[in-house]
Design a protein around this motif. Structure first.
Motif, PDB file in Angstrom:
ATOM      1  N   PHE A  16       0.873  -1.170   0.000  1.00  9.62           N
ATOM      2  CA  PHE A  16       0.000   0.000   0.000  1.00  9.62           C
ATOM      3  C   PHE A  16       0.914   1.225   0.000  1.00  9.62           C
ATOM      4  O   PHE A  16       1.442   1.608   1.062  1.00  9.62           O
ATOM      5  N   LYS A  17       1.155   1.783  -1.168  1.00  7.90           N
ATOM      6  CA  LYS A  17       2.145   2.855  -1.301  1.00  7.90           C
ATOM      7  C   LYS A  17       1.562   3.984  -2.150  1.00  7.90           C
ATOM      8  O   LYS A  17       0.687   3.740  -2.992  1.00  7.90           O
ATOM      9  N   TYR A  18       2.097   5.199  -1.918  1.00  2.10           N
ATOM     10  CA  TYR A  18       1.683   6.314  -2.782  1.00  2.10           C
ATOM     11  C   TYR A  18       2.428   6.248  -4.103  1.00  2.10           C
ATOM     12  O   TYR A  18       3.658   6.068  -4.120  1.00  2.10           O
ATOM     13  N   LYS A  19       1.688   6.381  -5.211  1.00  2.75           N
ATOM     14  CA  LYS A  19       2.308   6.550  -6.534  1.00  2.75           C
ATOM     15  C   LYS A  19       1.668   7.794  -7.125  1.00  2.75           C
ATOM     16  O   LYS A  19       0.426   7.862  -7.187  1.00  2.75           O
ATOM     17  N   ASN A  20       2.489   8.747  -7.527  1.00  2.00           N
ATOM     18  CA  ASN A  20       1.973  10.047  -7.989  1.00  2.00           C
ATOM     19  C   ASN A  20       0.969  10.616  -6.991  1.00  2.00           C
ATOM     20  O   ASN A  20      -0.124  11.061  -7.372  1.00  2.00           O
ATOM     21  N   ASN A  21       1.326  10.539  -5.727  1.00  4.68           N
ATOM     22  CA  ASN A  21       0.507  11.090  -4.629  1.00  4.68           C
ATOM     23  C   ASN A  21      -0.813  10.367  -4.381  1.00  4.68           C
ATOM     24  O   ASN A  21      -1.625  10.812  -3.577  1.00  4.68           O
ATOM     25  N   GLN A  22      -1.050   9.265  -5.073  1.00  9.98           N
ATOM     26  CA  GLN A  22      -2.295   8.505  -4.885  1.00  9.98           C
ATOM     27  C   GLN A  22      -1.980   7.200  -4.168  1.00  9.98           C
ATOM     28  O   GLN A  22      -1.083   6.470  -4.609  1.00  9.98           O
ATOM     29  N   LEU A  23      -2.715   6.917  -3.115  1.00 13.30           N
ATOM     30  CA  LEU A  23      -2.480   5.652  -2.416  1.00 13.30           C
ATOM     31  C   LEU A  23      -2.947   4.499  -3.308  1.00 13.30           C
ATOM     32  O   LEU A  23      -4.077   4.504  -3.801  1.00 13.30           O
ATOM     33  N   CYS A  24      -2.043   3.535  -3.504  1.00 12.28           N
ATOM     34  CA  CYS A  24      -2.370   2.394  -4.362  1.00 12.28           C
ATOM     35  C   CYS A  24      -2.256   1.102  -3.574  1.00 12.28           C
ATOM     36  O   CYS A  24      -1.458   1.010  -2.630  1.00 12.28           O
ATOM     37  N   CYS A  25      -3.045   0.121  -3.985  1.00 13.79           N
ATOM     38  CA  CYS A  25      -2.840  -1.241  -3.501  1.00 13.79           C
ATOM     39  C   CYS A  25      -2.288  -1.992  -4.701  1.00 13.79           C
ATOM     40  O   CYS A  25      -2.988  -2.120  -5.718  1.00 13.79           O
ATOM     41  N   GLU A  26      -1.040  -2.434  -4.584  1.00 12.59           N
ATOM     42  CA  GLU A  26      -0.337  -3.007  -5.734  1.00 12.59           C
ATOM     43  C   GLU A  26      -0.468  -2.025  -6.901  1.00 12.59           C
ATOM     44  O   GLU A  26      -0.056  -0.877  -6.769  1.00 12.59           O
ATOM     45  N   LYS A  27      -1.130  -2.403  -8.006  1.00 12.84           N
ATOM     46  CA  LYS A  27      -1.146  -1.494  -9.173  1.00 12.84           C
ATOM     47  C   LYS A  27      -2.464  -0.731  -9.321  1.00 12.84           C
ATOM     48  O   LYS A  27      -2.713  -0.099 -10.337  1.00 12.84           O
ATOM     49  N   ILE A  28      -3.315  -0.807  -8.289  1.00 13.89           N
ATOM     50  CA  ILE A  28      -4.637  -0.158  -8.426  1.00 13.89           C
ATOM     51  C   ILE A  28      -4.774   0.987  -7.414  1.00 13.89           C
ATOM     52  O   ILE A  28      -4.392   0.847  -6.250  1.00 13.89           O
ATOM     53  N   LYS A  29      -5.345   2.095  -7.880  1.00 10.29           N
ATOM     54  CA  LYS A  29      -5.580   3.215  -6.959  1.00 10.29           C
ATOM     55  C   LYS A  29      -6.694   2.836  -5.981  1.00 10.29           C
ATOM     56  O   LYS A  29      -7.767   2.375  -6.417  1.00 10.29           O
ATOM     57  N   VAL A  30      -6.440   3.074  -4.707  1.00  8.89           N
ATOM     58  CA  VAL A  30      -7.455   2.763  -3.686  1.00  8.89           C
ATOM     59  C   VAL A  30      -8.717   3.571  -3.975  1.00  8.89           C
ATOM     60  O   VAL A  30      -9.842   3.096  -3.798  1.00  8.89           O
ATOM     61  N   HIS A  31      -8.535   4.803  -4.468  1.00  5.26           N
ATOM     62  CA  HIS A  31      -9.688   5.647  -4.777  1.00  5.26           C
ATOM     63  C   HIS A  31     -10.609   4.966  -5.789  1.00  5.26           C
ATOM     64  O   HIS A  31     -11.836   4.980  -5.634  1.00  5.26           O
ATOM     65  N   ASP A  32     -10.027   4.341  -6.805  1.00  4.65           N
ATOM     66  CA  ASP A  32     -10.854   3.659  -7.810  1.00  4.65           C
ATOM     67  C   ASP A  32     -11.645   2.518  -7.164  1.00  4.65           C
ATOM     68  O   ASP A  32     -12.794   2.256  -7.518  1.00  4.65           O
ATOM     69  N   LEU A  33     -11.008   1.857  -6.213  1.00  3.15           N
ATOM     70  CA  LEU A  33     -11.683   0.722  -5.554  1.00  3.15           C
ATOM     71  C   LEU A  33     -12.877   1.199  -4.733  1.00  3.15           C
ATOM     72  O   LEU A  33     -13.951   0.596  -4.776  1.00  3.15           O
ATOM     73  N   VAL A  34     -12.693   2.288  -3.993  1.00  6.79           N
ATOM     74  CA  VAL A  34     -13.827   2.729  -3.152  1.00  6.79           C
ATOM     75  C   VAL A  34     -14.947   3.350  -3.989  1.00  6.79           C
ATOM     76  O   VAL A  34     -16.126   3.236  -3.658  1.00  6.79           O
ATOM     77  N   GLU A  35     -14.576   3.964  -5.107  1.00  3.49           N
ATOM     78  CA  GLU A  35     -15.630   4.508  -5.984  1.00  3.49           C
ATOM     79  C   GLU A  35     -16.447   3.347  -6.556  1.00  3.49           C
ATOM     80  O   GLU A  35     -17.646   3.456  -6.755  1.00  3.49           O
ATOM     81  N   ARG A  36     -15.755   2.233  -6.810  1.00  3.60           N
ATOM     82  CA  ARG A  36     -16.450   1.096  -7.415  1.00  3.60           C
ATOM     83  C   ARG A  36     -17.216   0.253  -6.391  1.00  3.60           C
ATOM     84  O   ARG A  36     -18.323  -0.190  -6.656  1.00  3.60           O
ATOM     85  N   PHE A  37     -16.612   0.034  -5.225  1.00  2.00           N
ATOM     86  CA  PHE A  37     -17.226  -0.915  -4.272  1.00  2.00           C
ATOM     87  C   PHE A  37     -17.861  -0.250  -3.050  1.00  2.00           C
ATOM     88  O   PHE A  37     -18.481  -0.919  -2.242  1.00  2.00           O
ATOM     89  N   GLY A  38     -17.670   1.051  -2.882  1.00  2.00           N
ATOM     90  CA  GLY A  38     -18.253   1.744  -1.732  1.00  2.00           C
ATOM     91  C   GLY A  38     -17.431   1.578  -0.463  1.00  2.00           C
ATOM     92  O   GLY A  38     -16.406   0.886  -0.452  1.00  2.00           O
ATOM     93  N   THR A  39     -17.890   2.230   0.591  1.00  2.00           N
ATOM     94  CA  THR A  39     -17.200   2.164   1.886  1.00  2.00           C
ATOM     95  C   THR A  39     -18.220   1.800   2.955  1.00  2.00           C
ATOM     96  O   THR A  39     -19.421   2.000   2.729  1.00  2.00           O
TER      97      THR A  39
END
Ligand code: LLP
Length: 416
Positions: A4-27
């Motif tokens: 779980f690391k920042y890439k281009n200031n975006q927190l990612c899980c492996e190669k996926i932005k966490v933001h994309d995951l929460v937009e898709r699956f909710g919180t």
């Protein structure tokens, strides 16, 4: 190490932005990294390669079937503590001969099922339990195997709720009584005492308590050997600590370097039961900021995730790092709290937290162990969804609960 690391200031899980995951699956959303999960298992296996222990992952840390299956497919066994965990272990495809079963309060039904399924052995925690296993095995016309759980009376130097190897704890049997039981071993006609077990606590960050406990049992094993009592297994439990904040826990290699010589000297097959070490840093929990509230004394960040999703802060005052999904340079002191009607419903207290806005997301780090597995429906809140990421692929490993799910087993009372 985790993915779980920042890439281009975006927190990612492996190669996926966490933001994309929460937009898709909710919180609230639990996100696991496959790579981190398997990497920790492999690190431990490699560190101990000289003695090739059976690594029985401790199901209670995170019992999702997908997580169990990943580890079982890599060769892990499972450490269980209930009929429910036995059910999960078998459903995940774990061979019964790779399952060990601890718990101070196994019921007759649980014991009978575990015997019938042919688990490797029970970790026995009292004389009464041993008698009960013996009699149930007799009724089933089976011989079953047990290890005696020793309470070595050592200080694990961890939170008082998760220390288990002091003589004042309910776990295990003290050395004197264990010796008496072993001398009487032939009285238990349907049980073969095949080993010893210890587990002194959890989130232990230094090797010394492990060494102290193992030294006590290795001395005991020698004493038994001198009386002609031969064993096959030594189960050294779990307990390895991880980094939540500024801890500097022993690495798997340092731990192995300290204990392998002692373990080798016993000549026994070694079993270990790590939970947190394998899964703790492999998961995060993401929450959405609902409201920001400033009172005369404090600032509260109110999120859609509470103590029902993660009880560790409320129960142990545990520290979990809180990160924004997009790096924010400014931070402010605040309490991060959930929607539950309890003052204990907090995820962080008086903490410098990134200056988020309402609608932003925050990641609660290192929630892979004892996160979802200790969650509840308190306040009739739905339990969160869980997803697992492998490189740039994501799979849902638990659907979010529905309102229908939470009332499924409830029945109206009929007065007449
Ligand atoms: N073996 C036995 C017999 C155990 O009781 C436990 C954990 C383990 C293995 C795995 O321990 P680990 O490697 O995960 O430290 N809920 C608490 C932790 C409770 C641990 C209970 N027993 C927490 O959130 O910190």
């Amino acid at each position: 190490m985790h993915d779980f690391k920042y890439k281009n200031n975006q927190l990612c899980c492996e190669k996926i932005k966490v933001h994309d995951l929460v937009e898709r699956f909710g919180t609230p959303l639990h996100i696991y990294s496959y790579n981190t999960l398997t990497d920790h298992y492999i690190k431990l296996r490699n560190a101990f390669s000289e003695i090739k222990p059976l690594i029985c992952y401790s199901v209670k840390a995170n019992s999702n079937l997908a997580i169990l299956k990943v580890l079982v497919d890599k060769g892990a066994g499972l450490d269980i503590v209930s009929g429910g965990e036995l059910f999960r272990a078998l459903k995940a495809g774990c061979p019964a001969k790779r399952i060990v079963y601890a718990s101070v309060g196994k019921t007759e039904a649980e014991i009978a099922t575990a015997i019938s399924k042919g688990i490797l052995f029970f970790n026995v925690e009292s004389l009464s339990e041993l008698r009960s296993i013996d009699s149930i095995a007799g009724q089933l016309d089976k011989i079953t195997r047990v290890a005696i759980r020793i309470n070595p009376d050592v200080e694990a130097k961890t939170h008082k709720f998760i220390t288990t190897g002091k003589i004042t704890n309910k776990f295990g049997i003290d050395l004197n009584n264990a010796y008496k039981i072993l001398l009487l071993r032939n009285k238990f006609r349907n049980v073969k005492i095949c080993g010893l077990h210890i587990h002194i606590g959890s989130q232990i960050t230094e090797s010394a308590p492990f060494v102290a406990a193992i030294e006590k049992v290795t001395g005991f094993i020698k004493k038994l050997g001198a009386r002609g009592i031969k064993l096959e297994y030594l189960n050294i439990g779990g307990g390895l600590g991880i980094i939540y904040d500024k801890e500097a826990p022993q690495t798997a290699q340092v731990y192995a370097d300290e204990v392998v010589p002692l373990l080798k000297s016993t000549g026994l097959s070694i079993i270990m039961e790590p939970g947190r070490f394998i899964v703790g840093n492999a998961g995060i929990l993401v929450a959405k900021v609902l409201y920001i509230k400033t009172t005369p004394k404090k600032k509260f960040i109110i999120v859609d995730c509470g103590m029902n999703d993660l009880i560790r802060p409320a129960l142990y005052d545990a520290y979990h790092n809180i990160l924004p999904l997009r790096k924010i340079s400014k931070s402010e002191k605040a309490d991060l709290v959930g929607p539950i009607c309890e003052s204990g419903d907090f995820l962080a207290k008086e903490r410098l937290i990134a200056k988020v806005k309402e609608g932003d997301y925050l990641a609660v780090m290192s929630t892979g162990a004892y996160g979802f597995s200790m969650s509840s429906n308190y306040n009739s809140r739905l339990r969160a969804a869980e997803v697992m990421v492998n490189k740039n692929k994501v799979s849902v490993i638990r659907k979010r609960e529905t309102y229908a799910d939470i009332v499924r087993n409830e029945l109206f009372f009929k007065a007449e």
